[in-house]
Design an enzyme around this catalytic site. Structure first.
Site, mmCIF file in Angstrom:
data_model
loop_
_atom_site.group_PDB
_atom_site.id
_atom_site.type_symbol
_atom_site.label_atom_id
_atom_site.label_comp_id
_atom_site.label_asym_id
_atom_site.label_seq_id
_atom_site.Cartn_x
_atom_site.Cartn_y
_atom_site.Cartn_z
ATOM 1 C CE1 TYR A 16 0.235 51.672 75.316
ATOM 2 C CE2 TYR A 16 -0.056 49.302 75.062
ATOM 3 C CZ TYR A 16 0.630 50.473 74.755
ATOM 4 O OH TYR A 16 1.703 50.443 73.911
ATOM 5 C CB SER A 17 -4.055 53.661 82.130
ATOM 6 O OG SER A 17 -2.802 53.645 82.777
ATOM 7 C CB CYS A 66 -1.349 58.597 86.236
ATOM 8 S SG CYS A 66 -1.088 57.254 85.054
ATOM 9 C CD GLU A 70 -0.738 52.747 86.984
ATOM 10 O OE1 GLU A 70 -0.864 51.822 87.806
ATOM 11 O OE2 GLU A 70 -1.559 52.980 86.092
HETATM 12 C C1 LIG Z 1 1.365 50.870 84.443
HETATM 13 C C2 LIG Z 1 1.610 51.406 83.040
HETATM 14 C C3 LIG Z 1 0.587 52.087 82.397
HETATM 15 C C4 LIG Z 1 0.801 52.602 81.126
HETATM 16 N N1 LIG Z 1 -0.216 53.263 80.518
HETATM 17 C C5 LIG Z 1 -0.032 53.796 79.293
HETATM 18 C C6 LIG Z 1 -1.079 54.512 78.643
HETATM 19 O O1 LIG Z 1 -2.186 54.668 79.178
HETATM 20 N N2 LIG Z 1 -0.825 55.020 77.417
HETATM 21 C C7 LIG Z 1 0.400 54.868 76.789
HETATM 22 O O2 LIG Z 1 0.574 55.358 75.651
HETATM 23 N N3 LIG Z 1 1.415 54.192 77.383
HETATM 24 C C8 LIG Z 1 1.209 53.645 78.610
HETATM 25 N N4 LIG Z 1 2.229 52.939 79.187
HETATM 26 C C9 LIG Z 1 3.483 52.757 78.437
HETATM 27 C C10 LIG Z 1 3.306 51.549 77.482
HETATM 28 O O3 LIG Z 1 3.178 50.361 78.268
HETATM 29 C C11 LIG Z 1 4.475 51.335 76.522
HETATM 30 O O4 LIG Z 1 5.669 51.342 77.266
HETATM 31 C C12 LIG Z 1 4.569 52.399 75.435
HETATM 32 O O5 LIG Z 1 3.381 52.446 74.658
HETATM 33 C C13 LIG Z 1 5.728 52.057 74.502
HETATM 34 O O6 LIG Z 1 5.533 50.771 73.962
HETATM 35 P P1 LIG Z 1 5.954 50.469 72.445
HETATM 36 O O7 LIG Z 1 5.723 49.007 72.237
HETATM 37 O O8 LIG Z 1 5.309 51.422 71.527
HETATM 38 O O9 LIG Z 1 7.468 50.781 72.432
HETATM 39 P P2 LIG Z 1 8.636 49.712 72.573
HETATM 40 O O10 LIG Z 1 8.813 49.036 71.263
HETATM 41 O O11 LIG Z 1 8.437 48.874 73.790
HETATM 42 O O12 LIG Z 1 9.740 50.726 72.919
HETATM 43 C C14 LIG Z 1 10.885 50.930 72.226
HETATM 44 C C15 LIG Z 1 11.705 51.888 73.087
HETATM 45 O O13 LIG Z 1 11.015 53.133 73.164
HETATM 46 C C16 LIG Z 1 11.312 53.768 74.370
HETATM 47 N N5 LIG Z 1 10.041 54.124 74.986
HETATM 48 C C17 LIG Z 1 9.145 53.322 75.597
HETATM 49 N N6 LIG Z 1 8.079 54.048 76.005
HETATM 50 C C18 LIG Z 1 8.299 55.322 75.650
HETATM 51 C C19 LIG Z 1 7.558 56.515 75.798
HETATM 52 N N7 LIG Z 1 6.359 56.535 76.410
HETATM 53 N N8 LIG Z 1 8.102 57.669 75.303
HETATM 54 C C20 LIG Z 1 9.303 57.644 74.686
HETATM 55 N N9 LIG Z 1 10.041 56.532 74.536
HETATM 56 C C21 LIG Z 1 9.560 55.381 74.996
HETATM 57 C C22 LIG Z 1 12.108 52.816 75.192
HETATM 58 O O14 LIG Z 1 13.478 53.154 75.103
HETATM 59 C C23 LIG Z 1 11.865 51.482 74.538
HETATM 60 O O15 LIG Z 1 12.920 50.611 74.726
HETATM 61 C C24 LIG Z 1 2.044 52.417 80.475
HETATM 62 C C25 LIG Z 1 3.064 51.723 81.115
HETATM 63 C C26 LIG Z 1 2.860 51.221 82.378
HETATM 64 C C27 LIG Z 1 3.989 50.473 83.055
#
Ligand SMILES: Cc1cc2nc3c(=O)[nH]c(=O)nc-3n(C[C@H](O)[C@H](O)[C@H](O)COP(=O)(O)OP(=O)(O)OC[C@H]3O[C@@H](n4cnc5c(N)ncnc54)[C@H](O)[C@@H]3O)c2cc1C
Ligand code: SF4
Ligand code: SF4
Length: 431
Positions: free
Chosen positions: A219-220, A389, A429
């Site tokens: 998370y950023s 971003c 990003e």
């Molecule tokens: C460099 C970087 C910075 C990031 N910064 C932020 C941030 O500031 N705020 C933020 O909320 N997230 C951010 N993310 C995304 C975050 O890391 C997670 O991927 C996101 O919160 C989903 O994680 P989860 O555990 O809830 O879902 P998981 O349990 O990991 O996901 C289940 C499934 O949901 C789907 N999924 C994943 N992400 C999303 C999405 N965003 N929308 C819809 N479907 C999705 C995928 O198919 C995944 O397999 C960032 C990612 C990266 C790589």
């Protein structure tokens, strides 16, 4: 079974400088394309099928790297295991020369055109039909020259630190689909120095369906370097609750729901900080152009707030701030209230809504084109840094808009884009 190697391959690579060797990607990859030794984590080109399952779990973003190479000259596992850093992107001329050599000579440009047309893994084509365009190749891997020195990887997955939730509020009016929370984490007496633009990893409690501990999600950081509350050892995050997968099927995002449901006083396992290039310039009169969607606003909030605090204390000599922020509707846009109360002479805000009933769909790149005259002036100014971003889908449109704006003003994008990249002035990003 491995797919045959295409003539031109967009090879998937791991950045050895950023990777923290946490094994998440190797554990995630469904086709065992990832392997490692004591030195590096690497991807076997002939096995990777571009399923992207490893991208979001990687806590550092180091796995989201791509290089266009002749398929027959893909970097081998043995080569990658010896790398200290990623090789530079091949220029169009270098790629054409290598392809012509493989084809036994001939017109290099004709060879590259022919294979590009026949290759499924080449980047998306410019909507104008003029040329293949790879937005990722323009992203800088170095910070601006005046950025402060970042600390990275102070806490790894094997030794996370603990933070306490000291705040959790909803920052948009959306229903479930794009519900976004502002979460404040306090590190107490544990050192956790951060800069605007860096990120952290959060390890959700419990185990996954295979019984393994959950991997960290990244998370950023949404607050400036001196804390969400100035002088406190805390930081904030902007987290979207994930309730659907990208295909719209209902799912329960593990980390985002854990964070959005966290109560004040809860303890959270944190790793990081991460990120050594998506950092803001610190020299006087440096300009920031910030382009984001949804939670991509987090690093932009951090940078804006740092500049606001500097200005308030009379320590900043100026420099323009220009923001292009996209959301489906005004109600879904995080931080709408605080954003619109910022002084007009401090930040130039441009909001694009793509689903406002009765209004035409507008995206950040549409607003950028409308503000081309101002952006040209900023593109020409060596004190300007550009930050993009948010959703991965936005990246190409935004970089294409920058390219078109430059070219329409008679600037050579190949030269300008390369300068922006090499000087750490165009940062991408997306996730
Ligand atoms: C460099 C970087 C910075 C990031 N910064 C932020 C941030 O500031 N705020 C933020 O909320 N997230 C951010 N993310 C995304 C975050 O890391 C997670 O991927 C996101 O919160 C989903 O994680 P989860 O555990 O809830 O879902 P998981 O349990 O990991 O996901 C289940 C499934 O949901 C789907 N999924 C994943 N992400 C999303 C999405 N965003 N929308 C819809 N479907 C999705 C995928 O198919 C995944 O397999 C960032 C990612 C990266 C790589
Ligand atoms: S994109 Fe898919 S196949 Fe390729 S390394 Fe990542 S998880 Fe494995
Ligand atoms: S998940 Fe990312 S940080 Fe972890 S080993 Fe893989 S590439 Fe490195």
């Amino acid at each position: 079974m491995n797919a045959p190697m295409p003539a031109v391959l967009r090879q998937h690579l791991i950045d050895p400088e950023i990777c923290i060797r946490c094994n998440t990607c190797e554990a995630t990859c469904p086709v065992a394309a990832i392997t490692h030794d004591d030195r590096n984590y690497v991807i076997e080109a002939s096995k990777c099928n571009f399923c992207m399952a490893c991208i979001s779990p990687c806590p550092t973003g180091s796995i989201d790297n791509w290089r266009q190479v002749p398929g027959a000259k893909a970097y081998t596992v043995e080569e990658q295991l010896l790398w200290d850093e990623l090789p530079p992107e091949l220029s169009a001329e270098q790629l054409a020369a290598q392809l012509a050599e493989l084809a036994g000579g001939g017109d290099a440009a004709a060879v590259v055109d022919a294979v590009a047309a026949a290759t499924p893994e080449t980047p998306a084509t410019d909507p104008t039909g003029e040329a293949a365009f790879n937005s990722a190749q323009w992203g800088a891997q170095v910070p601006p020259w005046s950025a402060a020195h970042p600390y990275t990887k102070l806490y790894g997955p094997k030794a996370p630190t603990m933070a306490t939730v000291v705040g959790n509020v909803k920052v948009n009016e959306a229903g479930t689909e794009n519900e976004t929370h502002h979460i404040v984490l306090d590190f107490g007496s544990m050192p956790f120095p951060v800069l605007e633009g860096q990120s952290i990893g959060v390890i959700p409690p419990g185990v996954d369906a295979q019984g393994k501990p959950h991997h960290a999600r990244q998370y950023s950081i949404a607050s400036p370097r001196n804390g969400e509350r100035p002088g406190y050892n805390n930081l904030s995050l902007t987290v979207k609750r994930v309730v659907n997968d990208p295909q719209g099927r209902p799912i329960h995002g593990v980390a985002s729901n854990y964070l959005c449901d966290a109560a004040v006083g809860d303890k959270v396992q944190v790793i990081g900080p991460f990120g050594a290039s998506f950092l803001m310039p610190n020299h006087p009169k440096s300009h920031l152009v910030m382009i984001c969607t949804g939670t991509g606003s987090a690093p932009m909030r951090a940078m804006t707030e740092w500049r606001r605090r500097l200005r308030q204390s009379g320590k900043f000599e100026g420099g323009k701030l220009m923001l292009f922020f996209g959301a489906r509707t005004q109600a879904e846009l995080p931080y709408f209230g605080p954003l619109t109360s910022l002084p007009k002479d401090f930040i130039d805000i441009n909001l694009a809504f793509s689903r406002t009933p009765g209004a035409p769909r507008r995206y950040v790149q549409d607003l950028m084109r409308e503000r081309a005259a101002d952006l040209v002036a900023l593109l020409k100014d060596p004190n300007t840094c550009f930050y993009v971003c948010g959703l991965k889908a936005m990246e190409e449109g935004v970089v294409l808009a920058l390219r078109d704006i430059a070219q329409n003003a008679g600037l050579n994008w190949e030269t300008l884009g390369a300068t922006l990249k090499n000087e750490g002035r165009l940062h991408l990003e997306t996730y």
